[in-house]
Design a protein around this motif. Structure first.
Motif, short mmCIF file in Angstrom:
data_model
loop_
_atom_site.label_atom_id
_atom_site.label_comp_id
_atom_site.label_asym_id
_atom_site.label_seq_id
_atom_site.Cartn_x
_atom_site.Cartn_y
_atom_site.Cartn_z
N ILE A 20 0.83 -1.21 0.00
CA ILE A 20 0.00 0.00 0.00
C ILE A 20 0.87 1.25 0.00
O ILE A 20 0.62 2.19 -0.77
CB ILE A 20 -0.97 -0.01 1.20
N ALA A 21 1.88 1.28 0.85
CA ALA A 21 2.78 2.44 0.89
C ALA A 21 3.51 2.62 -0.43
O ALA A 21 3.68 3.75 -0.90
CB ALA A 21 3.77 2.30 2.04
N ALA A 22 3.93 1.53 -1.04
CA ALA A 22 4.62 1.61 -2.33
C ALA A 22 3.68 2.13 -3.41
O ALA A 22 4.06 2.94 -4.25
CB ALA A 22 5.17 0.23 -2.72
N ARG A 23 2.45 1.66 -3.38
CA ARG A 23 1.45 2.13 -4.36
C ARG A 23 1.19 3.62 -4.18
O ARG A 23 1.12 4.38 -5.15
CB ARG A 23 0.16 1.32 -4.21
N LEU A 24 1.01 4.06 -2.94
CA LEU A 24 0.78 5.48 -2.66
C LEU A 24 1.98 6.34 -3.05
O LEU A 24 1.82 7.52 -3.37
CB LEU A 24 0.44 5.69 -1.18
N SER A 25 3.15 5.73 -3.02
CA SER A 25 4.38 6.45 -3.41
C SER A 25 4.69 6.30 -4.90
O SER A 25 5.74 6.70 -5.36
CB SER A 25 5.56 5.93 -2.59
N ARG A 26 3.78 5.66 -5.61
CA ARG A 26 3.88 5.49 -7.06
C ARG A 26 5.09 4.69 -7.50
O ARG A 26 5.74 5.01 -8.50
CB ARG A 26 3.83 6.85 -7.75
N TRP A 27 5.40 3.65 -6.75
CA TRP A 27 6.45 2.73 -7.17
C TRP A 27 5.95 1.94 -8.37
O TRP A 27 4.75 1.71 -8.51
CB TRP A 27 6.78 1.76 -6.05
N SER A 28 6.86 1.51 -9.21
CA SER A 28 6.48 0.65 -10.34
C SER A 28 5.95 -0.68 -9.79
O SER A 28 6.25 -1.05 -8.64
CB SER A 28 7.68 0.40 -11.24
N ALA A 29 5.21 -1.39 -10.62
CA ALA A 29 4.66 -2.67 -10.19
C ALA A 29 5.75 -3.66 -9.80
O ALA A 29 5.62 -4.42 -8.83
CB ALA A 29 3.78 -3.26 -11.30
N THR A 30 6.85 -3.63 -10.53
CA THR A 30 7.97 -4.53 -10.24
C THR A 30 8.59 -4.20 -8.89
O THR A 30 8.85 -5.10 -8.08
CB THR A 30 9.04 -4.42 -11.34
N SER A 31 8.83 -2.93 -8.63
CA SER A 31 9.41 -2.51 -7.35
C SER A 31 8.46 -2.82 -6.20
O SER A 31 8.89 -3.28 -5.14
CB SER A 31 9.74 -1.02 -7.38
N LEU A 32 7.17 -2.55 -6.42
CA LEU A 32 6.17 -2.84 -5.39
C LEU A 32 6.18 -4.33 -5.06
O LEU A 32 6.22 -4.70 -3.88
CB LEU A 32 4.79 -2.40 -5.89
N ALA A 33 6.15 -5.17 -6.07
CA ALA A 33 6.13 -6.62 -5.85
C ALA A 33 7.40 -7.08 -5.14
O ALA A 33 7.34 -7.92 -4.23
CB ALA A 33 5.96 -7.35 -7.17
N ALA A 34 8.54 -6.53 -5.54
CA ALA A 34 9.80 -6.93 -4.91
C ALA A 34 9.85 -6.49 -3.45
O ALA A 34 10.27 -7.25 -2.57
CB ALA A 34 10.98 -6.35 -5.69
N GLY A 35 9.43 -5.26 -3.18
CA GLY A 35 9.44 -4.76 -1.80
C GLY A 35 8.47 -5.52 -0.91
O GLY A 35 8.83 -5.95 0.19
N ALA A 36 7.24 -5.70 -1.38
CA ALA A 36 6.23 -6.40 -0.58
C ALA A 36 6.57 -7.89 -0.44
O ALA A 36 6.49 -8.45 0.65
CB ALA A 36 4.85 -6.21 -1.20
N GLY A 37 6.94 -8.51 -1.55
CA GLY A 37 7.30 -9.93 -1.49
C GLY A 37 8.51 -10.18 -0.62
O GLY A 37 8.55 -11.13 0.16
N GLY A 38 9.49 -9.29 -0.74
CA GLY A 38 10.68 -9.42 0.09
C GLY A 38 10.37 -9.25 1.57
O GLY A 38 10.92 -9.96 2.41
N THR A 39 9.47 -8.32 1.88
CA THR A 39 9.07 -8.12 3.27
C THR A 39 8.37 -9.36 3.81
O THR A 39 8.65 -9.80 4.93
CB THR A 39 8.17 -6.88 3.41
#
Length: 108
Positions: A20-39
């Motif tokens: 959610i934070a990545a989406r609100l910060s307008r991260w790319s889908a790839t970055s969002l998936a990597a950040g969330a999946g990694g977490t």
């Protein structure tokens, strides 16, 4: 020992908050998936390791070494994904760290 089901729930909540934070910060889908999946992976792995080494005893009310380790487990994956704009990255990193910590203190 913390239930594996609770570990998965904590990891999912932490990863969801990062997404959610990545989406609100307008991260790319790839970055969002990597950040969330990694977490998700980092929090789940850390809590399983904490179970193996019995790091779940509270050293202050409702806070254990395992809980504090979730600050790192929640923040490290988004930090590794960061791109050029620090302001949007810091929100996601802070969210991963704080939500992983709070969720683990509250439900584990």
């Amino acid at each position: 020992m913390i239930s594996p089901l609770l570990i998965v729930v904590a990891a999912l909540l932490s990863a969801g908050a990062v997404a959610i934070a990545a989406r609100l910060s307008r991260w790319s889908a790839t970055s969002l998936a990597a950040g969330a999946g990694g977490t998700f992976v980092a929090v789940a792995a850390w809590r399983l390791i904490a179970n193996l080494f019995a790091l779940n005893d509270d050293f202050m009310p409702a806070v254990s070494v395992a809980d504090v380790g979730c600050l790192i487990a929640g923040a490290l994956p988004p930090a590794l994904v960061v791109s050029k704009q620090w302001a949007s990255r810091s929100l996601v990193i802070a969210t991963g760290a704080l939500v992983a910590f709070v969720v683990n203190v509250v439900i584990l």
